[in-house]
Design a protein around this motif. Structure first.
Motif, PDB file in Angstrom:
ATOM      1  N   ASP A 106      79.534  22.902  60.989  1.00  0.00           N
ATOM      2  CA  ASP A 106      80.441  23.270  61.213  1.00  0.00           C
ATOM      3  C   ASP A 106      80.869  24.309  61.167  1.00  0.00           C
ATOM      4  OD1 ASP A 106      83.431  21.871  62.320  1.00  0.00           O
ATOM      5  OD2 ASP A 106      83.641  23.237  60.840  1.00  0.00           O
ATOM      6  N   PRO A 107      81.247  25.103  62.803  1.00  0.00           N
ATOM      7  CA  PRO A 107      81.448  26.326  62.972  1.00  0.00           C
ATOM      8  C   PRO A 107      83.149  26.717  61.943  1.00  0.00           C
ATOM      9  CG  PRO A 107      81.960  24.791  65.241  1.00  0.00           C
ATOM     10  CD  PRO A 107      81.276  24.464  64.474  1.00  0.00           C
TER      11      PRO A 107
ATOM     12  N   PRO B 137      76.178  19.449  75.475  1.00  0.00           N
ATOM     13  CA  PRO B 137      77.541  17.688  75.823  1.00  0.00           C
ATOM     14  C   PRO B 137      76.916  16.947  74.432  1.00  0.00           C
ATOM     15  CG  PRO B 137      76.727  18.270  77.352  1.00  0.00           C
ATOM     16  CD  PRO B 137      76.064  19.299  77.163  1.00  0.00           C
ATOM     17  N   ARG B 138      77.315  16.224  73.756  1.00  0.00           N
ATOM     18  CA  ARG B 138      77.754  14.927  73.004  1.00  0.00           C
ATOM     19  C   ARG B 138      76.670  14.128  73.810  1.00  0.00           C
ATOM     20  NH1 ARG B 138      77.806  16.004  68.079  1.00  0.00           N
ATOM     21  NH2 ARG B 138      80.052  17.877  66.979  1.00  0.00           N
ATOM     22  N   ALA B 139      75.699  13.467  73.892  1.00  0.00           N
ATOM     23  CA  ALA B 139      75.553  11.995  74.769  1.00  0.00           C
ATOM     24  C   ALA B 139      76.054  10.868  73.721  1.00  0.00           C
ATOM     25  CB  ALA B 139      74.089  11.928  74.843  1.00  0.00           C
TER      26      ALA B 139
ATOM     27  N   LEU C 243      81.966  30.152  70.325  1.00  0.00           N
ATOM     28  CA  LEU C 243      82.047  28.627  70.230  1.00  0.00           C
ATOM     29  C   LEU C 243      83.792  28.680  70.231  1.00  0.00           C
ATOM     30  CD1 LEU C 243      80.595  25.141  69.850  1.00  0.00           C
ATOM     31  CD2 LEU C 243      83.177  25.648  69.286  1.00  0.00           C
ATOM     32  N   LEU C 244      84.337  29.335  68.926  1.00  0.00           N
ATOM     33  CA  LEU C 244      86.043  29.206  68.694  1.00  0.00           C
ATOM     34  C   LEU C 244      86.800  30.267  68.975  1.00  0.00           C
ATOM     35  CD1 LEU C 244      85.578  28.173  64.775  1.00  0.00           C
ATOM     36  CD2 LEU C 244      85.696  26.837  66.957  1.00  0.00           C
ATOM     37  N   SER C 245      85.589  31.201  69.688  1.00  0.00           N
ATOM     38  CA  SER C 245      87.601  32.100  70.400  1.00  0.00           C
ATOM     39  C   SER C 245      87.086  31.597  71.794  1.00  0.00           C
ATOM     40  CB  SER C 245      86.401  33.448  70.410  1.00  0.00           C
ATOM     41  OG  SER C 245      85.004  33.664  71.293  1.00  0.00           O
ATOM     42  N   ASP C 246      86.653  30.424  72.517  1.00  0.00           N
ATOM     43  CA  ASP C 246      87.016  30.352  73.605  1.00  0.00           C
ATOM     44  C   ASP C 246      87.346  29.520  73.893  1.00  0.00           C
ATOM     45  OD1 ASP C 246      86.075  28.800  75.762  1.00  0.00           O
ATOM     46  OD2 ASP C 246      84.895  29.967  76.400  1.00  0.00           O
ATOM     47  N   ALA C 247      88.422  29.232  74.328  1.00  0.00           N
ATOM     48  CA  ALA C 247      89.525  28.071  74.353  1.00  0.00           C
ATOM     49  C   ALA C 247      89.058  27.197  74.767  1.00  0.00           C
ATOM     50  CB  ALA C 247      90.981  28.410  74.649  1.00  0.00           C
TER      51      ALA C 247
ATOM     52  N   ARG D 163      86.925  21.084  73.684  1.00  0.00           N
ATOM     53  CA  ARG D 163      86.213  20.238  73.717  1.00  0.00           C
ATOM     54  C   ARG D 163      85.531  19.999  72.641  1.00  0.00           C
ATOM     55  NH1 ARG D 163      82.002  21.865  77.904  1.00  0.00           N
ATOM     56  NH2 ARG D 163      81.237  19.121  77.734  1.00  0.00           N
ATOM     57  N   TYR D 164      85.453  20.650  71.616  1.00  0.00           N
ATOM     58  CA  TYR D 164      84.171  20.743  70.500  1.00  0.00           C
ATOM     59  C   TYR D 164      85.425  20.436  69.433  1.00  0.00           C
ATOM     60  CZ  TYR D 164      82.524  21.291  65.477  1.00  0.00           C
ATOM     61  OH  TYR D 164      81.969  21.087  65.115  1.00  0.00           O
ATOM     62  N   ASP D 165      86.169  20.537  69.578  1.00  0.00           N
ATOM     63  CA  ASP D 165      87.295  19.934  68.359  1.00  0.00           C
ATOM     64  C   ASP D 165      87.665  18.110  68.859  1.00  0.00           C
ATOM     65  OD1 ASP D 165      88.130  21.310  66.927  1.00  0.00           O
ATOM     66  OD2 ASP D 165      89.688  22.484  68.046  1.00  0.00           O
TER      67      ASP D 165
END
Length: 310
Positions: free
Chosen positions: A3-4, A75-77, A54-58, A63-65
């Motif tokens: 997890d980032p 993408p999560r399939a 990943l986390l610095s791109d709002a 989308r990750y959260d």
């Protein structure tokens, strides 16, 4: 990759300032230019850089959260399906799978404008030691590579295709194991201060009949009953090719014969041995053998289990 948030050591509610501060601290500690004698630092540096990307791109963070993308930006399939296209936000479009050699690479956009500003702050506003201008190298690329057992056993080089199509011959140090990482200088991403490195994380593929036992290689060898009773010379496979092996007269299943120097390549030099376990293999529905066995049984009272008290 984990997890980032865990990688950067921040909470899921951390703001951008906290995320940037955590990354600055880790980047300063792990930067390859400051850890040339620590191979693991480069891989860790690449990992925290990917997490920061990943986390610095709002948008990507949101989308990750929400669970729409994974930690690599893919993408999560839906359940029961997998995405093999490698779409993602990290420079190379996420994981790259080479169909020829089974290598997976992960790319980290460490040469972005924002990261350049961070490194300028970390290393003296664009100045390195002695007041010289700091020119960051390109980021490292981590490859997951499947290596044939034969190459590991004999320390034989093998070839992989790097991202971009370049073919690289990789030398295998003696004693290499699954999980080991090899660094190949100058085969990472380009940057103002030169190219980063390729980090190869190795996984040894299983062999259909050889198996490693420390410095030795074990093999179960089927033999016929007459070869066991009378003795014989039989062909036996080794990691270097087949050779002739003498089966002693009166051999039983489970007897182990040793072939010197046909085992694993050792770090200290030389090679281990091949240990061959004999396994008597009887034919099925052989009437003549069954008749002989009945006749032999009637004339003999030999009990191989007498040593066990039964």
């Amino acid at each position: 990759m984990a997890d980032p948030y865990t990688i950067l050591g921040v909470s899921r509610t951390a703001d951008q300032s906290a995320i940037k501060k955590a990354y600055r601290k880790l980047a300063k500690e792990l930067h390859p230019d400051r850890n040339k004698d620590k191979p693991d630092a480069a891989a860790r540096f690449a990992e925290v850089t990917q997490a920061y990307d990943l986390l610095s791109d709002a948008e990507q963070r949101a989308r990750y959260d929400r669970g729409e993308i994974d930690e690599h930006g893919n993408p999560r399939a839906p359940y029961g399906f997998e995405d093999f296209q490698g779409h993602g936000p990290f420079s190379g479009g996420g994981p790259f799978r080479s169909a020829q050699d089974g290598a997976t690479s992960f790319h980290f956009s460490g040469d972005s404008e924002e990261l350049g500003d961070i490194f300028a702050d970390l290393f003296g506003r664009g100045r390195g030691a002695g007041g010289r201008e700091y020119r960051p190298r390109g980021s490292d690329v981590l490859y997951a590579v499947n290596v044939p057992f034969e190459n590991i056993a004999t320390a034989k080089p093998f070839a992989i295709n790097l991202d971009g199509g370049e073919q690289l011959e990789v030398k295998i140090p003696p004693g290499t194991q699954s999980g080991d990482r090899l660094r190949v200088a100058g085969k990472g991403r380009p940057g103002p201060g030169g190219r980063g490195d390729a980090i190869l994380e190795l996984t040894v593929t299983l062999h259909p009949f050889f198996r490693q036992d420390g410095d030795d290689i074990r093999l179960d060898l089927p033999i016929r009953w007459d070869e066991a009773v009378l003795g014989a010379k039989v062909r036996v496979p080794t990691i270097d090719g087949p050779i002739m092996l003498t089966v002693p007269k009166g051999s039983t299943s489970g007897r182990v014969l040793r072939i010197k120097g046909k085992g694993m390549a050792r770090r200290q030099g030389g090679r281990g041995n091949q240990l061959v376990r004999l396994m008597v293999d009887l034919p099925q529905n052989d009437k003549s053998l069954e008749a002989w066995a009945k006749e032999w049984r009637e004339k003999n009272e030999y009990n191989p289990r007498s040593k066990l008290g039964v």
